[in-house]
Enzyme design. Structure first.
Site, PDB file in Angstrom:
ATOM      1  N   TRP A 148       0.845  -1.205   0.000  1.00 51.00           N
ATOM      2  CA  TRP A 148       0.000   0.000   0.000  1.00 51.00           C
ATOM      3  C   TRP A 148       0.876   1.250   0.000  1.00 51.00           C
ATOM      4  CZ3 TRP A 148      -0.427   4.224   3.209  1.00 51.00           C
ATOM      5  CH2 TRP A 148      -1.555   5.026   3.052  1.00 51.00           C
ATOM      6  N   HIS A 149       2.023   1.160   0.707  1.00 49.83           N
ATOM      7  CA  HIS A 149       2.896   2.325   0.804  1.00 49.83           C
ATOM      8  C   HIS A 149       3.598   2.643  -0.499  1.00 49.83           C
ATOM      9  CE1 HIS A 149       2.265   1.861   5.108  1.00 49.83           C
ATOM     10  NE2 HIS A 149       2.659   3.123   5.212  1.00 49.83           N
ATOM     11  N   GLY A 150       3.722   1.671  -1.381  1.00 50.40           N
ATOM     12  CA  GLY A 150       4.360   1.984  -2.649  1.00 50.40           C
ATOM     13  C   GLY A 150       4.617   0.752  -3.484  1.00 50.40           C
TER      14      GLY A 150
END
Lengths: 492, 500
Positions: B331-333
């Site tokens: 989700w963060h990248g």
């Protein structure tokens, strides 16, 4: 009651915050003498007193000396100029000036007509815009100056640009008038160019007949300057002050300026065609390739003043109480020039003569470092004795206002840490004992003569002289007569 | 529009003042317009995406609600189908914008490895800011309606405001419908001007600006310098870089949440807390109760628990933990380094759980006192070291860089830099470093108050005398105004979390 209390709290807190913001802003704002300060001080001039408004770049603020114009012709002039100022900024400076003053003549130095770019680097833009007050014109000035990529809002608010000056703040930032003792009498002259560069010969500008082409933007603003003057009935004199570097290349642009000036019926004088008429000396009058030094500026100003006197109707204001500040500025400059002249003395005799002629204004520290050679001791000793310093008896002397404050006998063993201390207004003079070390003597005590952070020790061996101007509260000279170099002058 | 921009300083007061002035019944429309304007300042076209996501989830919500009120198996199946459509379409958008490049790149690598024809696409898309945040918020809403936690919102504009509420639109907190949507519905009933609420909101915002502009953006200079030159620096500098990044990301992300919370509070909205002294956590589990709370609870409520959570076998629980954290990493990248960062946090917890009996045994054998400050400090230290270690993967440009970075920490001891002043040659000279140290002391004090007294700065200040309250606020304001990293020489480093 509760609402009243809260409203009061909000009002007081907001006032406090705004007050602190204003104070911090005042502290951090740019105060450079080559850009913002002349404008900030311009606002402090009494309304409608400036008769000759001199605009342009550094060629204006280092070459035109209002003190000379005043002393010689009684002309009340002000240099409203900025470093490397392009003509679009000059236009807005002019426009702003006309809101406060009704000059009898505007002199615009058009050196920056040679500008090749439409946008200068941002530091220059700051210098040539941030001194002005907020107004619609100012916003327009900024818009014209900033490249489309720059963040307009940051420059518009100003503080985002200079808030990071916290590491650059100097004592003068905390002082009124930037610490300048001339205060509101200041007329925009910048006596920075005290050095001298020697040149071989004057360039022959008359040989250049081609007409160059300045940028569209520069031309637009040159024409705007002319039209602004005409709309406001201010006679306009376009000039190019004399300089040495690149004049032949620039002359083509000046030829175009001449054409435009003719078109509008305005006078333009390229003083690079008048080097000898002005009386400029290739060996004495140029600070470097672009500016005259103070000697040269006096000559140029006299020449310009004579021309103004002959061709324009500018009143002689000498004796008028409203113009006291011009008189004070002239007297200030006189002393300033004397200080510079002292540092430019060519012989020891001349130096001491000038120094003690003005000794009323100075605190003078003289210290003999190391042993003097017998021959020089006799010769130099005689000179020093003339001014009350017997080298056979003492090795250190401190004079203030012409009186001997302190002397240290040659044979006195220095053991105490502090030998002498005297307050000099914002500064002080002291003689103390420090410990030094070298291979021959090992650890040894030596005298340290200081005037507020400046040490009187230009020469390791010889006679050191430190001169402090009591009125200007600044060190004027820190010079040594170096024993290891035939007692010639040496400076840091 | 960044929070730390002149535009926001103009935008926010205008929005708030008009919000207070216009009739209560239509205030939500004003806020919606302001929110879309705020978002469109990045790129006007982005508005289409958020509008599409809003429309889909709005109708999904209505349908789920409608079907939920009907009885029968068909209705239940249809309801799940609608949820699936909502999730697939929204996650599809997210996947397309966020992961498609990453997917293609890895597919190519795999195909190359298998010696098959690669896709070789020039296709490249830029992820619109905040997509991950509002997508999750909207998806959470569908589930909340399904679970009956909230009634589906009938007014599409009110619902659109819930998805796009500007303070928390681009970097959270990821709000729950039960909290934010309810407040949007309540606007007409709420009091407009509440002195303490407004003052406290402004204090929270000010502290947020302090964290972002004075600490995060200043320490970023140091961190960027070190991570850019990691291959030539020694252990001490690299440790400074790693710890520096731990502080940077906390202050950066924490500041965004604080400004969002404060801004919402000024307008009368209460957003959920997103950070609660995370570096005082005594375990990784505890860390995730304190770090990016709105995301970790989202994963807990909408992924971990639906997968069975911890109420299942040990293996299954570990599997759930790992999946949750790997997804959180992703989700963060769209980078493997983020996945590894997430995986590390999952592993920490699994290993911690496995080693728990051993730890208890050791504590007993060595008669370690656990009910004292020193034990807590040790726990905090270990947790901080573990999170900092994981942050290296998060910050490094590639996995390889992170490995080299760590390897050099263990093989290039150079303690002399602590004493010879060269620590000040890492981009932050001594004066700047001093400003940073003083600011970090402020951060520590505020966090200590939060940790010990369970009070936010604004709540703490309200209990103090006026002179102290004003002094703190004015000093903090001057710190931000003077020492904040901003202006033309400053290349506005955006809030780190915008990219997620």
């Amino acid at each position: 009651m509760k609402i009243a209390k809260r409203t009061a709290a909000v009002v007081v807190f907001t006032a406090l915050l705004v007050g602190i913001m204003a104070g911090v802003n005042w502290l951090f704002q740019m105060k450079d003498v080559d850009g913002c300060y002349p404008v900030q001080m311009f606002y402090k001039q009494e309304k409608n007193t400036v008769d000759v408004l001199c605009l342009g770049s550094s060629h204006t603020y280092t070459n035109i000396n209002p003190a000379v114009l005043w002393d010689e012709y009684g002309i009340a002039s002000y240099n409203l100029a900025g470093s490397n100022q392009p003509l679009w900024n000059t236009y807005y400076y002019f426009k702003e000036a006309l809101k406060y003053q009704t000059p009898e003549l505007a002199v615009v130095d058009v050196y920056r007509a040679i500008e090749t770019e439409d946008y200068q680097e941002e530091a220059r833009i700051v210098m040539n815009t941030f001194g002005l007050r907020y107004s619609e014109d100012w916003a327009e000035n900024l818009e014209v100056s900033l490249s489309p990529n720059a963040s307009y809002m940051d420059y518009f608010l100003r503080f985002p640009v200079y808030h990071s000056r916290y590491q650059e703040l100097k004592q003068m930032d905390f002082q009124l008038y930037n610490g300048d003792v001339n205060r509101e009498n200041y007329k925009g002259f910048n006596l920075k160019s005290v050095s001298t560069q020697v040149f071989g010969e004057f360039p022959d500008v008359s040989s250049v007949t081609e007409v160059g082409e300045m940028t569209e933007k520069t031309q637009e603003y040159l024409e705007k300057i002319i039209m602004l003057a005409q709309e406001n009935d201010v006679p306009l004199l376009l000039v190019s002050a004399p300089y040495m570097g690149g004049v032949l290349e620039d002359k083509e642009i000046y030829n175009q300026v001449e054409q435009i000036a003719e078109e509008y019926g305005v006078e333009f004088i390229d003083f690079n065609e008048h080097y000898t008429d002005i009386g400029l000396d290739l060996e004495r009058d140029f600070a470097e390739w672009s500016h005259l030094n103070y000697d040269g500026s006096e000559k140029y100003t006299r020449y310009l003043g004579k021309l103004i006197e002959e061709q324009y109707e500018v009143p002689d204001r000498r004796g008028d109480a409203r113009y006291d500040s011009w008189e004070k500025n002239a007297r200030f400059y006189e002393k300033q020039a004397a200080n510079v002249a002292l540092t430019k003395s060519e012989t020891k005799e001349e130096y001491f003569k000038k120094l003690f002629a003005e000794s009323e204004r100075y605190t003078i520290c003289v210290n003999i470092a190391g042993d003097m050679k017998k021959k020089e001791k006799k010769k130099l000793g005689k000179l020093l004795e003339k001014y009350g310093m017997d080298v056979t008896e003492n090795s250190t002397w401190i004079f203030k206002g012409g009186e001997l404050l302190y002397s240290l006998p040659v044979d006195k063993k220095i053991t105490e840490d502090s030998l002498f201390y005297k307050n000099l207004g914002s500064g002080s003079v002291s003689v103390s004992v420090e410990m030094g070390y070298d291979d021959v003597r090992g650890v040894f005590p030596y005298k340290k003569i200081m005037v507020e952070g400046t040490s009187c020790n230009a020469a390791d061996r010889g006679v050191n002289i430190l001169v402090y101007d009591n009125e200007f509260q600044a060190v004027v000279d820190n010079v040594g007569l170096n024993a290891d170099n035939n007692y010639e002058f040496c400076r840091y | 529009m960044l929070f730390n921009s002149v535009e926001f300083l103009v935008f926010f007061p205008i929005v708030v003042l008009l919000y207070w002035v216009i009739p209560k019944k239509i205030r939500y429309i004003w806020l919606l317009a302001a929110s879309y304007y705020f978002y469109m300042c990045w790129n006007a076209q982005y508005a289409l995406l958020i509008a599409a996501s809003t429309l889909i989830t709005y109708f999904c919500g209505l349908l789920v609600d409608f079907l939920g009120k009907r009885e029968g198996r068909g209705a239940a199946v249809s309801q799940k189908l609608v949820i699936a459509v909502g999730f697939v379409s929204n996650l599809g958008i997210l996947f397309f914008y966020k992961y498609f490049d990453f997917f293609l790149e890895n597919a190519d690598r795999l195909l190359e490895h298998l010696k098959l024809q690669t896709i070789d696409s020039d296709f490249s898309v830029i992820l619109p800011v905040g997509t991950s945040f509002y997508t999750f918020q909207a998806l959470g809403y569908i589930v909340d309606v399904y679970r009956g936690d909230i009634e589906a919102e009938k007014n599409p504009l009110k619902y659109a405001l819930f998805v796009s509420f500007f303070p928390q639109l681009v970097a959270g907190p990821i709000e729950r419908s039960k909290n934010l949507l309810e407040q949007i519905r309540d606007i007409p009933e709420r009091k407009t001007l509440e002195y303490h609420r407004i003052v406290n909101g402004l204090i929270v915002m000010l502290y947020g600006f302090f964290l972002k502009m004075v600490i995060a953006d200043r320490i970023a200079i140091l961190v960027d310098y070190i991570f850019k030159r990691y291959y030539m620096l020694g252990a001490v500098e690299l440790l400074v870089g790693a710890v520096g990044f731990s502080i940077q990301i906390y202050c950066d992300f924490g500041s965004y949440s604080l400004i969002a919370i404060g801004a919402a509070q000024v307008m009368g909205f209460t957003l959920m807390e997103n950070f609660n002294t995370p570096y005082f956590a005594v375990s990784i589990k505890d860390f995730w109760r304190r770090w990016h709370i709105s995301l970790s609870t989202w994963f807990r409520d909408y992924l971990y628990i639906p997968m069975g959570g911890s109420r299942c076998g040990r293996l299954r629980k570990y599997f759930n933990v790992m999946v949750t954290f790997l997804v959180s990493g992703l989700w963060h990248g769209a980078e493997w380094s983020f996945v590894i960062w997430g995986g590390l946090h999952g592993l920490y917890q699994v290993i911690g759980d496995l080693l728990l009996p051993l730890k208890k045994k050791l504590v007993k054998i060595f008669e370690v006192k656990t009910d004292c400050v020193s034990y807590k400090l040790l726990q905090m230290f270990v947790t901080f070291v573990l999170t900092t270690f994981a942050w290296i993967f998060f910050r490094a440009d590639t996995f390889g860089q992170a490995v080299t970075y760590i390897e050099r920490i263990f093989t290039r001891a150079n303690f002399a830099v602590l004493f010879n002043g060269s620590i000040y040659e890492l981009g932050l000279e001594q004066f700047e470093a001093n400003v940073l140290l003083v600011s970090l002391m402020v951060l520590l004090l505020v966090d200590l108050v939060r940790y010990r007294k369970k009070q936010r700065l604004d709540e703490f200040l309200q209990e103090q005398n006026l002179w102290f309250r004003w002094l703190v606020c004015i000093l903090m304001f001057v710190m931000v105004w003077v020492y904040g990293v901003y202006g033309p020489v400053y290349d506005a480093s955006q809030f780190i979390y915008f990219q997620f």
